[in-house]
Design a protein around this motif. Structure first.
Motif, PDB file in Angstrom:
ATOM      1  N   ASP A  21       0.831  -1.211   0.000  1.00  0.00           N
ATOM      2  CA  ASP A  21       0.000   0.000   0.000  1.00  0.00           C
ATOM      3  C   ASP A  21       0.859   1.253   0.000  1.00  0.00           C
ATOM      4  O   ASP A  21       0.527   2.264  -0.629  1.00  0.00           O
ATOM      5  CB  ASP A  21      -0.926   0.000   1.214  1.00  0.00           C
ATOM      6  N   ASN A  22       1.955   1.217   0.719  1.00  0.00           N
ATOM      7  CA  ASN A  22       2.859   2.369   0.751  1.00  0.00           C
ATOM      8  C   ASN A  22       3.428   2.640  -0.638  1.00  0.00           C
ATOM      9  O   ASN A  22       3.527   3.798  -1.077  1.00  0.00           O
ATOM     10  CB  ASN A  22       3.985   2.098   1.746  1.00  0.00           C
ATOM     11  N   ARG A  45       1.974   1.780  -3.456  1.00  0.00           N
ATOM     12  CA  ARG A  45       0.859   2.238  -4.303  1.00  0.00           C
ATOM     13  C   ARG A  45       0.529   3.705  -4.039  1.00  0.00           C
ATOM     14  O   ARG A  45       0.373   4.496  -4.975  1.00  0.00           O
ATOM     15  CB  ARG A  45      -0.362   1.360  -4.015  1.00  0.00           C
ATOM     16  N   VAL A  46       0.427   4.084  -2.736  1.00  0.00           N
ATOM     17  CA  VAL A  46      -0.028   5.437  -2.401  1.00  0.00           C
ATOM     18  C   VAL A  46       1.062   6.479  -2.602  1.00  0.00           C
ATOM     19  O   VAL A  46       0.807   7.594  -3.074  1.00  0.00           O
ATOM     20  CB  VAL A  46      -0.542   5.465  -0.939  1.00  0.00           C
ATOM     21  N   ASN A  47       2.321   6.118  -2.285  1.00  0.00           N
ATOM     22  CA  ASN A  47       3.384   7.118  -2.273  1.00  0.00           C
ATOM     23  C   ASN A  47       4.258   7.143  -3.527  1.00  0.00           C
ATOM     24  O   ASN A  47       5.038   8.070  -3.704  1.00  0.00           O
ATOM     25  CB  ASN A  47       4.281   6.906  -1.049  1.00  0.00           C
ATOM     26  N   LYS A  48       4.133   6.104  -4.379  1.00  0.00           N
ATOM     27  CA  LYS A  48       4.955   6.082  -5.591  1.00  0.00           C
ATOM     28  C   LYS A  48       4.103   6.090  -6.863  1.00  0.00           C
ATOM     29  O   LYS A  48       4.314   6.905  -7.775  1.00  0.00           O
ATOM     30  CB  LYS A  48       5.857   4.845  -5.590  1.00  0.00           C
ATOM     31  N   GLU A  73       0.568   6.427  -7.179  1.00  0.00           N
ATOM     32  CA  GLU A  73      -0.488   7.453  -7.251  1.00  0.00           C
ATOM     33  C   GLU A  73       0.049   8.843  -7.582  1.00  0.00           C
ATOM     34  O   GLU A  73      -0.549   9.565  -8.399  1.00  0.00           O
ATOM     35  CB  GLU A  73      -1.290   7.500  -5.947  1.00  0.00           C
ATOM     36  N   PRO A  74       1.158   9.319  -6.965  1.00  0.00           N
ATOM     37  CA  PRO A  74       1.655  10.658  -7.321  1.00  0.00           C
ATOM     38  C   PRO A  74       1.989  10.788  -8.801  1.00  0.00           C
ATOM     39  O   PRO A  74       1.756  11.823  -9.419  1.00  0.00           O
ATOM     40  CB  PRO A  74       2.908  10.795  -6.445  1.00  0.00           C
TER      41      PRO A  74
END
Length: 671
Positions: free
Chosen positions: A126-127, A129-132, A134-135
């Motif tokens: 999830d980290n 996905r959300v921090n790499k 998605e941005p």
């Protein structure tokens, strides 16, 4: 009207334009044709190559497949539902991750099986996905999102399971290097310790062994090894001297041999002291270093003094038995003796075969190979006689020593061969006598059992538990003798007489003293007979194989002789103790036999490994029998001999052990 028609026409045109204008068309789940599928036209040619390279690198490094698909819209499905359906249609497995992006709908799904994450947690995915991912999507960096997903998965592998596997290899290499280094250090240390020990032993052998003060400077381990080797060498010297002295008595008479007999008897008495102390060192009771040093010093000094007493008479004895004079007549006598003993081989083999058919191997351990060993001695004697006749026929200056060696070797070989065949005859007599007397011994023990039962039935005894235990042990011994007694009658006698003696000792306080004394006397006679038989057979075994038997067997035998003598001395004053001593002598003799068997087998293996078949089995028998000087007790051969034509070896003779420090210890061989 005209205006209305124009407005209607415009409305129809707008409606038609609206119907045919481009729109975000939903694409159903599909079977992915390749790792990167761009159905939305989101990537340029360069971007597609970059994404493909990132995906390929991930697979090459971690064997994880990342599938990337770009579409315009997932509608009407949700992003996760569309992506999961595409996974199923594409037959993706546990090592397949998928990133699906709807560029116009601006939605995505990133699904990573746990196996593809290589041990990473759900939070770590999830980290990523959300921090790499998605941005990059938020900035419409379609290629960057896919590359971030690929690099992130590679990073998960490196930081979790993959890194452990990768770092384990150098760790194992480091551990292996350390282990090799430790092993090399231990090996080096052991070799250095062995070399130091060998040097200490060699130095110890240069010290005057009759001087306790000089021995005080010898390290304890070296002193222990010196004591072991010296009792073997001196015991061999005493045995050889005794055998050759017997020949001298037959030739020159008792009067001429008296002073040599006294020297041998004195040496035996002094050596017995050494063996007695050696037995104390070998028992289960530990000694302090100071006590052990004192005992070892006493062993070495006693053995060395015995050796010195023999050496003092060696020159005079050799002058008495000048074997060069009348050598042809001596060789004729020896040839006739060779013929006479050879004629006994077949009858002895018949006797031995019959014994094997009647009794267990344990009952025949001391004579099982005597006939074969006697043949070896006779072959060697025949070779020695032939060589001696060659030397007599063509006398050459300087070869008298070889002629003497040949005569002595022949005498010793014939003496050993005869002794071995005598032992077969004695074994047959002793065992059959034991078989005949076994029912009487069983009856005696059963009588004791019956008396014990009667006393226990009457009750009122102060030692009921002890008498009950003795009765049970006697019942067990009787049952064993009845079942297996004919297979090993001497062994059955030992158990029976011990059980009977224990019963008699307890019954003496509650039964008629005279009857019990008579039964004790019979028990003693049986125990004494068994002990004498076993001690005699083991002594004959060591005597005829003295070149290969070490100190342990000799020490046990010497202690058995001492116990036997003590049993005879106690017969009148304490018959119960006398029986215990006799039984102890039997057990010690059995231990000596086993140790001697092990030594002979080890020596035979060592000889064959060193020489193979060179020299023939007769030479091996001569070395094992102590006829040819040499030492194979420590896994190597010291000294040597030539085969065939004779020469190159020296026979043993009357006198002390002749070896210097180097010959008494060490050796080597071929592998």
């Amino acid at each position: 009207m005209r205006l209305a028609r124009v407005l209607s026409l415009l409305a129809a045109i707008l409606t038609a334009a609206t119907l045919v204008a481009p729109a975000a068309v939903a694409e159903p789940p599909l079977r992915l044709p390749d790792y990167v599928t761009d159905n939305a036209g989101a990537l340029s040619g360069g971007q597609l190559a970059n994404v493909q390279q990132a995906v390929d690198t991930l697979y090459r490094d971690r064997h994880v497949r990342l599938w990337v698909v770009y579409v315009a819209s997932f509608a009407p499905k949700t992003a996760v539902g569309w992506t999961d359906a595409t996974r199923q249609l594409s037959d993706l497995g546990d090592q397949d991750a998928i990133l699906a992006i709807a560029t116009e709908q601006r939605s995505y799904a990133f699904l990573v099986p746990s196996a593809a994450a290589s041990g990473a947690t759900s939070a770590q995915v999830d980290n990523l996905r959300v921090n790499k991912v998605e941005p990059a999507l938020h900035s419409s960096d379609w290629a960057g999102a896919a590359i971030a997903a690929a690099n992130g998965l590679a990073g998960l592998g490196t930081s979790s399971g993959r890194s452990g596997g990768f770092s384990l290899v150098p760790l194992l290499i480091i551990v292996a290097v350390i282990l090799v280094g430790v092993a090399a250090l231990l090996l080096w240390s052991r070799r250095r310790r062995n070399k130091r020990h060998e040097a200490e032993v060699a130095a110890a052998k240069r010290v005057d062994p009759t001087d306790p003060d000089a021995l005080a400077a010898v390290p304890l381990d070296a002193l222990d090894e010196l004591s072991r080797s010296i009792v073997v060498d001196v015991d061999n010297a005493v045995r050889t001297s005794s055998n050759e002295l017997a020949l001298a008595e037959d030739e020159f008479g008792q009067q001429q041999a008296d002073r040599f007999n006294r020297a041998v008897d004195n040496a035996k008495a002094t050596l017995q002291q050494a063996f007695t102390v050696r037995q104390q060192l070998d028992d289960a009771i530990p000694e302090t270093p100071a006590q052990r040093r004192d005992l070892l010093t006493r062993v070495v000094v006693a053995a060395a003094r015995a050796n010195r007493d023999l050496d003092a008479q060696t020159e005079a004895f050799h002058e008495l038995r000048d074997l060069v004079i009348n050598a042809p007549d001596r060789l004729d006598v020896l040839t006739q003796k060779l013929v006479d003993i050879s004629a006994r081989i077949d009858p002895a083999q018949t006797t031995l075969t019959q014994l094997h058919s009647e009794f267990a191997d344990t009952a025949l351990a001391s004579v099982a190979r005597n006939v074969a060993a006697a043949k070896e001695r006779l072959d060697f004697a025949d070779q020695s006689i032939s060589r001696a006749r060659e030397l007599v026929a063509k006398p050459v200056a300087g070869e008298q020593n070889e002629l003497v060696d040949c005569v002595r070797a022949t005498e010793s070989a014939l003496q050993q061969a005869g002794s071995m065949l005598d032992a077969v005859d004695s074994a047959a007599t002793d065992i059959r006598r034991a078989v005949a007397a076994l029912p009487s011994a069983i009856a005696d023990t059963q009588q004791g059992i019956n008396q014990a039962v009667a006393q226990l039935t009457q009750g009122g005894l102060s030692d009921t538990d002890e008498l009950t235990a003795a009765r049970d042990a006697a019942v067990k011994a009787v049952a064993a003798a009845q079942t297996d007694g004919t297979a090993d009658p001497l062994g059955a006698f030992t158990e029976l007489t011990q059980a009977d003696a224990d019963l008699d000792r307890l019954l003496a306080s509650v039964a008629d003293e005279r009857d019990t004394a008579e039964r004790l006397g019979r028990s003693f006679d049986q125990a004494l007979f068994t002990a004498q038989s076993r001690v005699r057979s083991v002594s004959d075994y060591i005597d005829t194989r003295r070149g290969s038997i070490g100190p342990e067997a000799r020490t046990r035998l010497n202690e058995a002789v001492r116990q036997l003598e003590a049993a005879q001395a106690k017969q009148k004053s304490n018959v119960t103790e006398a029986i215990a001593r006799a039984n102890g002598a039997s057990m010690l003799a059995a231990q000596a036999q086993q140790l001697a068997n092990n030594d002979v087998q080890s020596a035979q293996r060592t000889y064959m490994n060193h020489y193979g078949r060179v020299g023939g089995s007769s030479n091996m028998g001569a070395v094992i029998g102590g006829i040819i000087l040499g030492n194979i007790l420590s896994g190597g051969m010291r000294g040597g001999f030539g085969g065939g034509g004779g020469g190159g070896w020296t026979s043993s003779t009357y006198g002390g052990s002749s070896g210097g420090g180097g010959d008494m210890f060490g050796g080597g061989g071929r592998f």
